[in-house]
Design an enzyme around this catalytic site. Structure first.
Site, PDB file in Angstrom:
ATOM      1  N   ASP A  66      18.690  -4.859  16.113  1.00 59.37           N
ATOM      2  CA  ASP A  66      17.334  -4.455  16.498  1.00 59.37           C
ATOM      3  C   ASP A  66      17.296  -2.955  16.731  1.00 59.37           C
ATOM      4  O   ASP A  66      18.139  -2.398  17.438  1.00 59.37           O
ATOM      5  CB  ASP A  66      16.923  -5.177  17.784  1.00 59.37           C
ATOM      6  CG  ASP A  66      15.565  -4.727  18.278  1.00 59.37           C
ATOM      7  OD1 ASP A  66      14.558  -5.312  17.844  1.00 59.37           O
ATOM      8  OD2 ASP A  66      15.502  -3.773  19.087  1.00 59.37           O
ATOM      9  N   TYR A  71      13.923   5.238  19.288  1.00 59.87           N
ATOM     10  CA  TYR A  71      15.284   5.386  19.805  1.00 59.87           C
ATOM     11  C   TYR A  71      15.950   6.619  19.196  1.00 59.87           C
ATOM     12  O   TYR A  71      16.404   6.603  18.057  1.00 59.87           O
ATOM     13  CB  TYR A  71      16.123   4.148  19.515  1.00 59.87           C
ATOM     14  CG  TYR A  71      15.577   2.853  20.075  1.00 59.87           C
ATOM     15  CD1 TYR A  71      14.683   2.840  21.147  1.00 59.87           C
ATOM     16  CD2 TYR A  71      15.966   1.630  19.534  1.00 59.87           C
ATOM     17  CE1 TYR A  71      14.185   1.654  21.653  1.00 59.87           C
ATOM     18  CE2 TYR A  71      15.474   0.434  20.041  1.00 59.87           C
ATOM     19  CZ  TYR A  71      14.582   0.448  21.097  1.00 59.87           C
ATOM     20  OH  TYR A  71      14.093  -0.733  21.589  1.00 59.87           O
ATOM     21  N   LYS A  97      10.493  -1.577  14.724  1.00 56.62           N
ATOM     22  CA  LYS A  97       9.239  -1.642  15.469  1.00 56.62           C
ATOM     23  C   LYS A  97       8.201  -0.669  14.899  1.00 56.62           C
ATOM     24  O   LYS A  97       8.543   0.271  14.176  1.00 56.62           O
ATOM     25  CB  LYS A  97       9.505  -1.338  16.947  1.00 56.62           C
ATOM     26  CG  LYS A  97      10.553  -2.291  17.547  1.00 56.62           C
ATOM     27  CD  LYS A  97      10.804  -2.042  19.010  1.00 56.62           C
ATOM     28  CE  LYS A  97      11.886  -2.963  19.535  1.00 56.62           C
ATOM     29  NZ  LYS A  97      13.243  -2.587  19.060  1.00 56.62           N
TER      30      LYS A  97
END
Length: 337
Positions: A66, A71, A97
């Site tokens: 994930d 990030y 995402k």
């Protein structure tokens, strides 16, 4: 005192066991790999160190990964893709995402990722913004097939996420471009609203179903069982406090308040009495609930990854859960592994 072996002692959990993710055709490993640390969460990380951790996760049999544009302002996606791009694509499940576009010149959102490139996230939950986000993630990853797309932290953007981001993801799912539509949040309440308003396959629930915080049990998890929505449990150490319960540890990405430190220390004391680590209890706890299919943990070093895998496999005596309930550290109705 170490717990006695016997019928009251569980067998531990298998991190490489494959389980079906809700109603989707995807098979994820019980233990997944979260990549916020690969982006330099709290402390910068070098490329080669990040690559080594992903390789170690692969060697340990983990096949669920994930990530997110946020990030490390793209670093985590790049570093993850550099390693996964060398692996057979049909052997792993990949999630990223949408909801933030990385743009040069945008004001920094936080200092959570020191050392990240100056491409700062800009919130965009529009239909077109989501489609751009997916294209840009594919380019950073160097992998053209993403299995799961989560709407990322739309806390202040519920309507736009539901009317803009969700239709875009629904279309990608209908076309077969992705296999699952999800949302990833640090709160349970809005995820429950999403579950009632649209057809979601899975939710990444971070920090809200842990040994320290079971707010997800009130509404969200029963609703997900009812509707066949899989829960991916993230933040099982609540940003670090359950891994190392001491003053100065992180809780919800900030320094833990004293009362939280004390509660985590009491949990550790119960586990110590039975000869198991509180990390083992924390990493296994969410899987006691039937809504939870897999647990994500983020690691920044190979030793940390190996420790998490070992913690996942550790047999935990039933008496640990019983004592946690007896001391008021878990409510009596909470299901345990």
């Amino acid at each position: 005192m170490a717990a006695k072996a016997g019928r009251n002692r569980s067998l531990g959990l298998n991190p490489t066991e494959r389980v079906k993710l809700g109603r989707t055709p995807l098979q994820v490993t019980r233990l997944g790999f979260g990549t916020a640390p690969l982006g330099g969460l709290f402390q910068a990380l070098a490329d080669d160190e990040a690559h080594q951790v992903v390789e170690a996760a692969w060697s340990a049999g983990i096949r669920f990964f994930d990530t997110a544009p946020q990030y490390g302002n793209g670093l985590a996606e790049q570093r993850l893709g550099a390693v996964l791009g060398t692996k057979p694509r049909d052997q792993y499940v990949l999630a990223t995402k949408v909801g933030r576009l990385l743009r040069a010149g945008a004001p920094p959102q936080s200092d959570t990722f020191p050392g990240a490139p100056p491409l700062n996230p800009v919130y965009d939950f529009s239909y077109d913004g989501v489609m751009r986000s997916v294209e840009e993630s594919v380019a950073r990853l160097g992998i053209d097939k993403i299995d799961i797309l989560h709407i990322h932290d739309p806390d202040q953007h519920f309507e736009e996420a539901l009317t803009g981001a969700y239709p875009a993801l629904d279309r990608l799912r209908a076309e077969g471009t992705i296999k699952a539509v999800g949302a990833g949040m640090n709160q349970a309440e809005m995820l429950a609203r999403f579950a009632r308003e649209a057809k979601f396959d899975c939710f990444l629930l971070a920090g809200r179903y842990t040994l320290l915080d079971q707010v997800g049990l009130q509404d969200l998890l029963p609703l997900c069982v009812e509707r066949g929505i899989a829960i991916i449990a993230g933040g099982v150490f609540n940003s670090g406090i359950l891994a190392d319960p001491r003053p100065g540890s992180h809780y919800n990405y900030q320094t833990a308040p004293e009362e939280v430190v004390q509660r985590a220390a009491r949990i550790k004391a119960v586990c110590d009495r039975h000869g198991v680590s509180q990390k083992a209890a924390a990493i296994q706890f969410p899987l006691g609930h039937p809504a939870v299919q897999t647990v994500l943990t983020g690691c920044r070093a190979v030793d940390e990854l190996n420790e998490n895998v070992d913690a996942f496999r550790t047999p935990i005596p039933d008496e640990v859960w019983q004592d946690l309930k007896a001391e008021g550290l878990l409510s009596a109705e909470v299901p345990v592994p």
